[in-house]
Design a protein around this motif. Structure first.
Motif, PDB file in Angstrom:
ATOM      1  N   ALA A 108       0.802  -1.217   0.000  1.00 47.20           N
ATOM      2  CA  ALA A 108       0.000   0.000   0.000  1.00 47.20           C
ATOM      3  C   ALA A 108       0.840   1.276   0.000  1.00 47.20           C
ATOM      4  O   ALA A 108       0.475   2.275  -0.634  1.00 47.20           O
ATOM      5  N   GLY A 109       1.990   1.262   0.704  1.00 46.34           N
ATOM      6  CA  GLY A 109       2.755   2.474   0.901  1.00 46.34           C
ATOM      7  C   GLY A 109       3.154   3.194  -0.363  1.00 46.34           C
ATOM      8  O   GLY A 109       2.960   4.406  -0.491  1.00 46.34           O
ATOM      9  N   ILE A 135      -1.276   4.721  -0.944  1.00 45.00           N
ATOM     10  CA  ILE A 135      -0.919   5.828  -0.057  1.00 45.00           C
ATOM     11  C   ILE A 135       0.038   6.777  -0.755  1.00 45.00           C
ATOM     12  O   ILE A 135      -0.077   8.005  -0.650  1.00 45.00           O
ATOM     13  N   ASP A 183      -3.884  -9.306   3.494  1.00 43.24           N
ATOM     14  CA  ASP A 183      -3.699  -8.029   4.167  1.00 43.24           C
ATOM     15  C   ASP A 183      -3.510  -8.259   5.654  1.00 43.24           C
ATOM     16  O   ASP A 183      -3.831  -9.318   6.188  1.00 43.24           O
ATOM     17  N   SER A 231       8.234   3.104   4.867  1.00 40.57           N
ATOM     18  CA  SER A 231       7.445   3.649   3.754  1.00 40.57           C
ATOM     19  C   SER A 231       6.289   4.479   4.304  1.00 40.57           C
ATOM     20  O   SER A 231       6.001   4.448   5.501  1.00 40.57           O
ATOM     21  N   VAL A 260       3.232   3.963   4.284  1.00 42.54           N
ATOM     22  CA  VAL A 260       2.156   3.199   4.902  1.00 42.54           C
ATOM     23  C   VAL A 260       2.278   3.222   6.427  1.00 42.54           C
ATOM     24  O   VAL A 260       1.294   3.060   7.151  1.00 42.54           O
ATOM     25  N   GLU A 263       3.661  -3.973  10.971  1.00 37.52           N
ATOM     26  CA  GLU A 263       2.665  -4.940  10.537  1.00 37.52           C
ATOM     27  C   GLU A 263       2.836  -6.274  11.268  1.00 37.52           C
ATOM     28  O   GLU A 263       3.934  -6.650  11.663  1.00 37.52           O
ATOM     29  N   ALA A 293      -5.030   1.746  10.368  1.00 36.63           N
ATOM     30  CA  ALA A 293      -3.933   1.513   9.426  1.00 36.63           C
ATOM     31  C   ALA A 293      -3.722   0.027   9.205  1.00 36.63           C
ATOM     32  O   ALA A 293      -4.123  -0.810  10.013  1.00 36.63           O
ATOM     33  N   THR A 309      -1.653  -2.780   5.983  1.00 32.46           N
ATOM     34  CA  THR A 309      -1.062  -2.868   4.654  1.00 32.46           C
ATOM     35  C   THR A 309      -1.403  -4.213   4.054  1.00 32.46           C
ATOM     36  O   THR A 309      -2.101  -5.026   4.662  1.00 32.46           O
ATOM     37  N   GLU A 328      -9.030   3.161  -1.725  1.00 33.27           N
ATOM     38  CA  GLU A 328      -7.990   3.540  -0.764  1.00 33.27           C
ATOM     39  C   GLU A 328      -7.363   4.886  -1.116  1.00 33.27           C
ATOM     40  O   GLU A 328      -7.063   5.685  -0.223  1.00 33.27           O
ATOM     41  N   TRP A 334      -7.339   7.851   1.663  1.00 33.65           N
ATOM     42  CA  TRP A 334      -6.114   8.447   2.189  1.00 33.65           C
ATOM     43  C   TRP A 334      -5.939   9.886   1.711  1.00 33.65           C
ATOM     44  O   TRP A 334      -5.386  10.714   2.427  1.00 33.65           O
TER      45      TRP A 334
END
Length: 324
Positions: free
Chosen positions: A96-97, A101, A125, A161, A163, A205, A248, A250, A307, A311
């Motif tokens: 995602a980062g 995002i 995820d 990152s 994210v 994560e 949050a 990812t 997303e 964001w």
């Protein structure tokens, strides 16, 4: 039955044969496939990607390797894949980062996530945990915020990152706590920085943080989901800890460069979904407090669009500024 009628029936049957079924018959892969990820070895994305690559190789054959290409806050990997030959042999293990995002926070990035890539499947995820080392005095979020405010010279956090950076910056706005970002190449390095005392707290994560919590080296203060994680029932959500709206997490998705032949895309999509649906992959994700997904290409595209909108709203509402 007349010959012409038989030919017509056979032609209709071939036309009606699902594209995914036909894609299974193509000669792919017949050489090594690289899945490029934007983080160093040992991080959460790397951990999940290696499990997935192993299962994908068992499903479609050939040799599938993970290539770590950290750098530029995760942007180096997608930039590399976007410019690669679209033949199915260089794929992106997207996170995602640098994708959704990154699109929301950076005005200019060297790729367009919707035009330069073909979505294949969302693999898995996973949420994040707010962590401190076991030697840190904070035992909960309120104590962490108080400690950060009392020690602004020591208030910092690691981030590989955006994210991680974006939700922590949102956390800072919601709590008034100071904290300075320090860049690292992977979540594994983030955890090392916590354990060594180089950083004060982190959002990390679950695939890489849960094993460290189990060993007693790290303390989880909160989870970044609206609900608690079943495997960590005593860890409250951020909302329960008094910090609302900071959510949050990812994910790992498989993507290909734009222009990749659709039979290859569909074969990879079907294989990815088969992997995600397997009991072994589900069990291995559950052990990391992660969720197996196995989406369609279309579902992945829709999630990415949603997303980016979400964001972008957070960035605008919080007036958060990011530099490339």
């Amino acid at each position: 039955m007349r010959r012409r009628e038989l030919i017509g029936l056979l032609g209709g049957a071939v036309a009606a044969w699902p594209l995914k079924a036909r894609a299974q018959q193509i000669d792919y892969p017949n050489r090594t496939v690289r899945i490029v990820i934007g983080f160093g070895a040992g991080g959460g994305t790397d951990t999940v990607a290696r499990i997935f690559a192993q299962k994908l190789q068992e499903t479609i054959g050939g040799t599938i390797l993970i290539e770590n290409k950290p750098g530029a806050a995760g942007r180096l990997a997608p930039e590399t894949v976007a410019k690669s030959t679209p033949d199915g042999y260089t794929l992106l293990g997207a996170a995602a980062g640098a994708m959704t995002i990154g699109t929301a926070i950076w005005e200019k990035i060297p790729y367009n996530i919707f035009n330069d890539f073909v979505p294949i499947s969302m693999v898995a995820d996973y949420p994040m945990l707010v962590l401190v080392s076991n030697s840190h005095p904070a035992k909960n979020i309120a104590e962490l915020v108080a400690w950060l405010k009392a020690n602004p010279d020591k208030a910092n956090y690691p981030t590989p990152s955006p994210v991680f950076t974006l939700p922590i910056e949102h956390f800072k706005i919601k709590t008034g706590a100071p904290a300075t970002a320090i860049s690292y190449r992977s979540s594994n390095e983030s955890i090392t920085s916590l354990l060594s005392g180089q950083t004060a707290f982190a959002f990390v994560e679950t695939p890489v943080s849960v094993p460290q919590i189990g060993s007693g080296q790290l303390r989880a203060l909160a989870v970044t989901l609206p609900e608690r994680i079943p495997d960590l029932p005593d860890v409250p959500t951020l909302a329960e800890a008094g910090v609302t709206d900071v959510v949050a997490g990812t994910w790992l998705a498989l993507m290909a460069p734009a222009g990749t032949p659709m039979p290859i895309v569909r074969k990879l999509e079907a294989a990815s979904r088969q992997v995600a649906a397997s009991d072994d992959f589900k069990a291995r994700m559950k052990a990391l407090s992660s969720q197996s997904i196995g989406s369609t290409s279309e579902e992945l595209a829709a999630r990415m669009k949603a997303e980016v909108q979400r964001w972008s709203g957070v960035v605008k509402a919080a007036n958060i500024k990011f530099e490339l």
